[in-house]
Scaffold this active site. Structure first.
Site, PDB file in Angstrom:
ATOM      1  N   GLU A  33      -1.751   0.421  -5.099  1.00 18.99           N
ATOM      2  CA  GLU A  33      -1.613   0.482  -3.691  1.00 18.99           C
ATOM      3  C   GLU A  33      -1.260  -1.097  -3.501  1.00 18.99           C
ATOM      4  O   GLU A  33      -2.029  -2.078  -3.843  1.00 18.99           O
ATOM      5  CB  GLU A  33      -2.868   0.724  -2.987  1.00 18.99           C
ATOM      6  CG  GLU A  33      -2.385   1.444  -1.663  1.00 18.99           C
ATOM      7  CD  GLU A  33      -1.508   2.747  -1.845  1.00 18.99           C
ATOM      8  OE1 GLU A  33      -0.384   2.833  -1.761  1.00 18.99           O
ATOM      9  OE2 GLU A  33      -2.301   3.762  -2.172  1.00 18.99           O
ATOM     10  N   HIS A  34      -0.182  -1.416  -2.801  1.00 16.09           N
ATOM     11  CA  HIS A  34       0.310  -2.550  -2.367  1.00 16.09           C
ATOM     12  C   HIS A  34       0.821  -3.483  -3.692  1.00 16.09           C
ATOM     13  O   HIS A  34       0.977  -4.707  -3.528  1.00 16.09           O
ATOM     14  CB  HIS A  34      -0.766  -3.393  -1.550  1.00 16.09           C
ATOM     15  CG  HIS A  34      -0.966  -3.055  -0.380  1.00 16.09           C
ATOM     16  ND1 HIS A  34      -0.204  -3.375   0.886  1.00 16.09           N
ATOM     17  CD2 HIS A  34      -1.801  -1.870   0.077  1.00 16.09           C
ATOM     18  CE1 HIS A  34      -0.684  -2.750   2.077  1.00 16.09           C
ATOM     19  NE2 HIS A  34      -1.853  -1.874   1.561  1.00 16.09           N
ATOM     20  N   ASP A  36       3.533  -2.594  -5.254  1.00  9.55           N
ATOM     21  CA  ASP A  36       4.997  -2.445  -5.465  1.00  9.55           C
ATOM     22  C   ASP A  36       5.615  -3.695  -5.024  1.00  9.55           C
ATOM     23  O   ASP A  36       6.642  -4.317  -5.838  1.00  9.55           O
ATOM     24  CB  ASP A  36       5.561  -1.103  -4.786  1.00  9.55           C
ATOM     25  CG  ASP A  36       5.607  -1.104  -3.280  1.00  9.55           C
ATOM     26  OD1 ASP A  36       4.720  -2.079  -2.722  1.00  9.55           O
ATOM     27  OD2 ASP A  36       6.039  -0.147  -2.663  1.00  9.55           O
ATOM     28  N   SER A  67      17.315  16.514  16.125  1.00  7.51           N
ATOM     29  CA  SER A  67      15.900  16.649  15.605  1.00  7.51           C
ATOM     30  C   SER A  67      15.236  17.853  16.296  1.00  7.51           C
ATOM     31  O   SER A  67      15.085  17.775  17.489  1.00  7.51           O
ATOM     32  CB  SER A  67      15.056  15.372  15.663  1.00  7.51           C
ATOM     33  OG  SER A  67      13.656  15.716  15.701  1.00  7.51           O
ATOM     34  N   ALA A 120       1.120   8.871   8.974  1.00  7.43           N
ATOM     35  CA  ALA A 120      -0.156   9.144   8.291  1.00  7.43           C
ATOM     36  C   ALA A 120      -0.176   8.432   7.019  1.00  7.43           C
ATOM     37  O   ALA A 120      -1.258   8.716   6.108  1.00  7.43           O
ATOM     38  CB  ALA A 120      -0.037  10.511   8.137  1.00  7.43           C
ATOM     39  N   GLY A 121       0.821   7.915   6.617  1.00  4.33           N
ATOM     40  CA  GLY A 121       0.749   7.153   5.406  1.00  4.33           C
ATOM     41  C   GLY A 121       1.471   7.917   4.194  1.00  4.33           C
ATOM     42  O   GLY A 121       1.187   7.775   2.904  1.00  4.33           O
ATOM     43  N   SER A 123       4.737   8.969   3.969  1.00  4.96           N
ATOM     44  CA  SER A 123       6.091   8.523   3.935  1.00  4.96           C
ATOM     45  C   SER A 123       7.204   9.663   4.543  1.00  4.96           C
ATOM     46  O   SER A 123       8.206   9.882   4.108  1.00  4.96           O
ATOM     47  CB  SER A 123       6.532   8.273   2.461  1.00  4.96           C
ATOM     48  OG  SER A 123       5.626   7.250   1.874  1.00  4.96           O
ATOM     49  N   ASP A 169       8.039   4.382  -1.804  1.00  7.55           N
ATOM     50  CA  ASP A 169       8.149   5.525  -0.992  1.00  7.55           C
ATOM     51  C   ASP A 169       9.667   5.944  -1.084  1.00  7.55           C
ATOM     52  O   ASP A 169       9.659   7.291  -1.422  1.00  7.55           O
ATOM     53  CB  ASP A 169       7.906   5.208   0.359  1.00  7.55           C
ATOM     54  CG  ASP A 169       6.593   4.609   0.738  1.00  7.55           C
ATOM     55  OD1 ASP A 169       5.622   4.543  -0.285  1.00  7.55           O
ATOM     56  OD2 ASP A 169       6.422   4.016   1.895  1.00  7.55           O
ATOM     57  N   TYR A 218       0.305  -6.093   7.189  1.00 10.28           N
ATOM     58  CA  TYR A 218       1.311  -5.768   6.043  1.00 10.28           C
ATOM     59  C   TYR A 218       1.981  -7.061   5.684  1.00 10.28           C
ATOM     60  O   TYR A 218       1.876  -7.432   4.377  1.00 10.28           O
ATOM     61  CB  TYR A 218       2.182  -4.646   6.185  1.00 10.28           C
ATOM     62  CG  TYR A 218       2.996  -4.111   5.128  1.00 10.28           C
ATOM     63  CD1 TYR A 218       2.394  -3.141   4.075  1.00 10.28           C
ATOM     64  CD2 TYR A 218       4.230  -4.617   4.675  1.00 10.28           C
ATOM     65  CE1 TYR A 218       3.056  -2.773   2.767  1.00 10.28           C
ATOM     66  CE2 TYR A 218       4.625  -4.306   3.608  1.00 10.28           C
ATOM     67  CZ  TYR A 218       4.313  -2.972   2.803  1.00 10.28           C
ATOM     68  OH  TYR A 218       5.075  -2.661   1.696  1.00 10.28           O
TER      69      TYR A 218
HETATM   70  C1  GLA Z   1       3.546   1.243   2.375  1.00  5.20           C
HETATM   71  C2  GLA Z   1       5.052   0.553   1.772  1.00  5.20           C
HETATM   72  C3  GLA Z   1       5.009   0.693   0.463  1.00  5.20           C
HETATM   73  C4  GLA Z   1       3.790   0.322  -0.303  1.00  5.20           C
HETATM   74  C5  GLA Z   1       2.458   0.913   0.303  1.00  5.20           C
HETATM   75  C6  GLA Z   1       1.099   0.404  -0.092  1.00  5.20           C
HETATM   76  O1  GLA Z   1       3.650   2.860   2.224  1.00  5.20           O
HETATM   77  O2  GLA Z   1       6.137   1.384   2.640  1.00  5.20           O
HETATM   78  O3  GLA Z   1       6.138   0.031   0.064  1.00  5.20           O
HETATM   79  O4  GLA Z   1       3.815  -1.229  -0.231  1.00  5.20           O
HETATM   80  O5  GLA Z   1       2.602   0.831   1.698  1.00  5.20           O
HETATM   81  O6  GLA Z   1       1.169   0.630  -1.482  1.00  5.20           O
END
Ligand code: GLA
Length: 380
Positions: A33-34, A36, A67, A120-121, A123, A169, A218
């Protein structure tokens, strides 16, 4: 997703059958995580939730798209793209980047729908981008190059939409394979499909909290990582090993915050490499421990969890069927992911929902997820 409903909706708007149906999935990141945007390693997998577009080519350069979920229409011309606001900017941004890269695009009529919760994380925006790229590839007749499409989609998000994300993502949505996670080197974009453990399930635990102020936090993390890389004299923190870190004077010479950010990235990269090995060896126990260590590092060193995520992860870990749990995605809200004994996964989901509600007062949404295929043409 019910394909017939999508076809019927297309027919209701455009009075014909769609020629193509394409889809692109959301993702859950298992670990890394973080890392990339630090040129490091990640291990996401595509989930069984996606964005679908039903479409037919047009003879001109118009895009007309509806949509279904937002009940909104939009139209624009590929020859005169201008920025504005809203969901269709993801579509436009991808059109812009594809054309800039030399792809000749045809216009289309399309309807879009999806079941990835937004914010929600998981993507959902990368899925919209890759579904759009797949839609253009279908009507315009060019080949699918996953890494190239992911890079252009990321550029659309960075430059057209204005969100400074990394490549994970988009690569996950473009290049994953059903039944596998994607072990990706974010510097070279080389990847391998890594087999998932057979006797364990991956469970998504949505805290129902959504990230707030995520952009600024971020971007702040990104610049702290860059500062640390400069101090180490390397291009990116990917170039610093745990041994290098331990040998250095980082702990005494860097500011505490920057040192902690660096320590997270450096140890997280090592955890991804180990995770891939233990997955290959079928060592689920160790994989779970790595999930736990990743979360603790994101909570204490990178400081991107919130109370809801910490409560969720603690509640998950208390279950004997759970090998490990961690937050996933950018953080500050959204989802956690847990590695759980397969035969007890449904029970786990029920129990953790109840405990989470007692502890947080919030309603969670918890589901076992399947590793799905990256962007693909469903019909056409
Ligand atoms: C978000 C960003 C990704 C990545 C994650 C953390 O999803 O879009 O590129 O940096 O956070 O891992």
């Amino acid at each position: 997703m019910d394909i017939q409903t999508l076809e019927r909706s297309f027919a209701a708007y455009f009075n014909s059958k769609p020629e193509f149906i394409v889809r692109a999935p959301g993702r859950v990141n298992l670990i890394g995580e973080h890392t990339d945007y630090n040129d490091g390693f990640v291990l996401p997998m595509a989930i069984d939730r996606a964005i679908w577009i039903a479409l037919s080519p047009r003879a001109d350069s118009q895009i007309r798209i509806r949509s279904l979920d937002l009940e909104a229409d939009s139209a624009f011309d590929l020859n005169s793209l201008t920025k504005s606001e809203g969901w269709v900017e993801y579509v436009k941004g991808v059109a812009y980047e594809l054309q800039k890269a030399g792809y000749k695009l045809r216009g289309f009529d399309g309807v879009m729908t999806g079941n990835i919760p937004r914010g929600a994380g998981l993507s959902s925006s990368a899925a919209v981008e890759l579904a759009t790229a797949c839609a253009f590839a279908s009507v315009s007749g060019f080949d699918w190059d996953a890494a190239q499409m992911a890079k252009l989609a990321q550029k659309a998000e960075n430059e057209w939409v204005g969100v400074n994300c990394g490549i994970m993502d988009q690569m996950a949505s473009a290049a994953c394979k059903e039944g596998y996670a994607l072990f990706l080197d974010c510097r070279t974009l080389e990847y391998q499909h890594a087999p998932l453990p057979e006797n364990a399930s991956l469970v998504i635990l949505d805290t129902s909290t959504r990230r707030g102020l995520v952009d600024s936090a971020y971007n702040e993390r990104r610049s702290q990582c860059e500062e640390a890389a400069r101090w180490f004299g390397v291009k990116a923190l990917r170039d610093v090993s745990v041994a290098d870190f331990n040998r250095s004077n980082a702990e005494s010479e860097l500011s505490e915050i920057v040192m902690k950010r660096a320590r997270h990235i450096i140890t997280e990269n090592a955890r991804v490499l180990e995770a891939v090995n233990v997955m290959k060896a079928g060592n689920v126990m160790r994989l779970g421990e790595l999930f736990n260590a990743s979360h603790d590092s994101l909570r204490d060193d990178f400081e991107v969890t919130n109370d809801a995520l910490n409560i969720m992860v603690t509640s998950a870990r208390e279950q004997p069927s759970c090998y490990g749990a961690r937050m996933t995605g950018a953080g500050f809200g959204g989802c956690a992911v847990a590695l759980v004994e397969k035969e007890n996964a449904q029970e786990f989901a029920k129990t953790v929902s109840t405990i989470y509600k007692q502890k947080s007062g919030l309603e969670a949404s918890i589901y076992v997820c399947k590793a799905s295929e990256g962007a693909s043409v469903v019909i056409g």
